[in-house]
Design a protein around this motif. Structure first.
Motif, mmCIF file in Angstrom:
data_model
loop_
_atom_site.group_PDB
_atom_site.id
_atom_site.type_symbol
_atom_site.label_atom_id
_atom_site.label_comp_id
_atom_site.label_asym_id
_atom_site.label_seq_id
_atom_site.Cartn_x
_atom_site.Cartn_y
_atom_site.Cartn_z
ATOM 1 N N ASP A 137 0.868 -1.381 0.015
ATOM 2 C CA ASP A 137 0.142 -0.035 0.041
ATOM 3 C C ASP A 137 0.838 1.183 -0.012
ATOM 4 O OD1 ASP A 137 -2.126 -1.445 0.007
ATOM 5 O OD2 ASP A 137 -2.502 -1.524 2.465
ATOM 6 N N LEU A 138 0.576 2.067 -0.724
ATOM 7 C CA LEU A 138 1.332 3.422 -0.962
ATOM 8 C C LEU A 138 0.926 4.593 -1.017
ATOM 9 C CD1 LEU A 138 2.956 3.563 -4.697
ATOM 10 C CD2 LEU A 138 1.245 1.435 -3.880
ATOM 11 N N GLN A 139 1.588 5.541 -0.725
ATOM 12 C CA GLN A 139 1.302 7.155 -0.884
ATOM 13 C C GLN A 139 2.343 7.739 -1.500
ATOM 14 O OE1 GLN A 139 -1.447 8.865 1.545
ATOM 15 N NE2 GLN A 139 -1.050 10.614 0.024
ATOM 16 N N VAL A 140 2.083 8.496 -2.617
ATOM 17 C CA VAL A 140 2.907 9.348 -3.303
ATOM 18 C C VAL A 140 2.580 10.897 -3.479
ATOM 19 C CG1 VAL A 140 3.495 7.338 -4.782
ATOM 20 C CG2 VAL A 140 1.899 9.003 -5.667
ATOM 21 N N LEU A 141 3.713 11.712 -3.391
ATOM 22 C CA LEU A 141 3.759 13.164 -3.845
ATOM 23 C C LEU A 141 4.472 13.468 -4.948
ATOM 24 C CD1 LEU A 141 3.598 14.282 -0.073
ATOM 25 C CD2 LEU A 141 1.576 14.242 -1.532
ATOM 26 N N THR A 142 4.204 14.534 -5.728
ATOM 27 C CA THR A 142 4.994 14.738 -6.678
ATOM 28 C C THR A 142 4.866 16.306 -6.916
ATOM 29 O OG1 THR A 142 4.332 12.919 -8.388
ATOM 30 C CG2 THR A 142 5.209 14.941 -9.123
ATOM 31 N N THR A 149 5.197 11.303 -13.389
ATOM 32 C CA THR A 149 3.712 10.574 -12.772
ATOM 33 C C THR A 149 4.215 9.209 -12.410
ATOM 34 O OG1 THR A 149 2.446 12.086 -14.232
ATOM 35 C CG2 THR A 149 1.534 9.808 -13.593
ATOM 36 N N TRP A 150 3.572 8.926 -11.371
ATOM 37 C CA TRP A 150 3.867 7.378 -10.755
ATOM 38 C C TRP A 150 2.942 6.372 -11.571
ATOM 39 C CZ3 TRP A 150 7.567 6.564 -6.867
ATOM 40 C CH2 TRP A 150 7.737 7.895 -6.014
ATOM 41 N N ARG A 170 -0.326 11.135 -9.438
ATOM 42 C CA ARG A 170 0.832 12.342 -9.181
ATOM 43 C C ARG A 170 0.847 12.581 -7.916
ATOM 44 N NH1 ARG A 170 3.601 15.821 -12.366
ATOM 45 N NH2 ARG A 170 3.094 17.519 -11.179
ATOM 46 N N ASN A 171 -0.453 12.929 -7.116
ATOM 47 C CA ASN A 171 -0.672 12.979 -5.683
ATOM 48 C C ASN A 171 -1.614 12.242 -5.362
ATOM 49 O OD1 ASN A 171 1.421 15.219 -5.010
ATOM 50 N ND2 ASN A 171 0.252 15.947 -6.947
ATOM 51 N N GLY A 172 -1.450 11.058 -4.330
ATOM 52 C CA GLY A 172 -2.627 10.265 -3.838
ATOM 53 C C GLY A 172 -1.861 8.919 -3.212
#
Length: 259
Positions: A137-142, A149-150, A170-172
């Motif tokens: 499970d992951l959280q990403v920020l750009t 973009t992830w 991108r963020n989420g």
């Protein structure tokens, strides 16, 4: 080729990995990584259901009250009550009379670690994005200034070597729950019985706390998909026990593929 810096740590019964896209200052990077992993380890010490000396373990045995426990316990307890109300009982941290926030804490701790310790790295010009993965499970920020973009793959629960879909984020946050890897381990809090009907639920939301909660709720809901309209800030993909696939975007079902 864009540089990627990765740090890994075993914690919370799984593996956490930090990903930094771009070149962060070495001192700032290690400070951020240490802080993020330290927060996850603290969450493990406080909430572990397998450590008899954790706050949750001591509360279960009547040795500690919520009021006297680590302040995080009250914070998480109140948040779990809110999640139970919002999901109309599909999610609950109270099973069999005991307080068990396992289904909430991992997402909550990971999101907090990323926002408090890793997000500041985005202020560095050479850092494009940061991400934290805890057990898949992951959280990403750009960075707003980056075109990065992830690309997040959603695995087929019937064939772990196959990707059902790839989601650009991108963020989420992205969280997956279900019976594919650990069997029917999710309990329907309304009946006390194992949840059935959904083999895998992947939820995309602004934060990992919500993504994790709604992924669990989706598995518990089974064939009843009415919850989707009550979670308008989510999108995702469900795979039923029969292999049927349901996709939704922004709380609206957009595609159903029969088994």
């Amino acid at each position: 080729m864009t540089a990627r810096q990765v740090r890994v740590c075993p914690v919370m019964g799984t593996v956490a990995s930090i990903h930094v896209i771009g070149r962060a200052d070495a001192v700032a990077l290690e400070h951020a990584v240490d802080g993020a992993f330290r927060l996850l380890r603290r969450a493990d010490r406080v909430f572990s259901m397998y450590d008899e000396q954790s706050d949750i373990g001591r509360i279960a045995r009547g040795e500690l009250t919520v009021a006297a426990a680590d302040p995080w316990v009250r914070e998480v307890s109140d948040a779990c009550d809110g999640a139970e109300f919002e999901t109309r009982g599909l999610f609950s941290a109270h099973l069999g009379g005991a307080f068990d926030p396992t289904g909430y804490v991992k997402g909550w701790a990971a999101e907090r670690a990323l926002r408090e310790h890793l997000a500041p790295l985005l202020s560095e010009p050479a850092v494009q994005a940061v991400g934290l993965d805890v057990g898949g499970d992951l959280q990403v920020l750009t960075s707003d200034d980056s075109d990065w973009t992830w690309s997040i793959g959603i695995v087929d629960p019937a064939d772990r070597s196959r990707v059902l879909a790839t989601v650009p984020v991108r963020n989420g946050a992205v969280a997956t729950s279900g019976s594919a890897e650990r069997g029917a381990h999710i309990v329907d809090p309304r009946t006390g019985m194992p949840a059935t009907g959904i083999r895998s639920a992947t939820v995309i939301a602004p934060g990992l706390t919500r993504a994790d909660v709604w992924a669990t709720a989706a598995v518990v809901a089974g064939d009843d998909l009415s919850w989707i309209s009550r979670a308008p800030d989510t999108s995702g993909l469900l795979v039923g026990d029969a292999g049927d696939v349901h996709r939704w975007i922004g709380g609206v079902t957009v595609d159903v593929q029969p088994a």
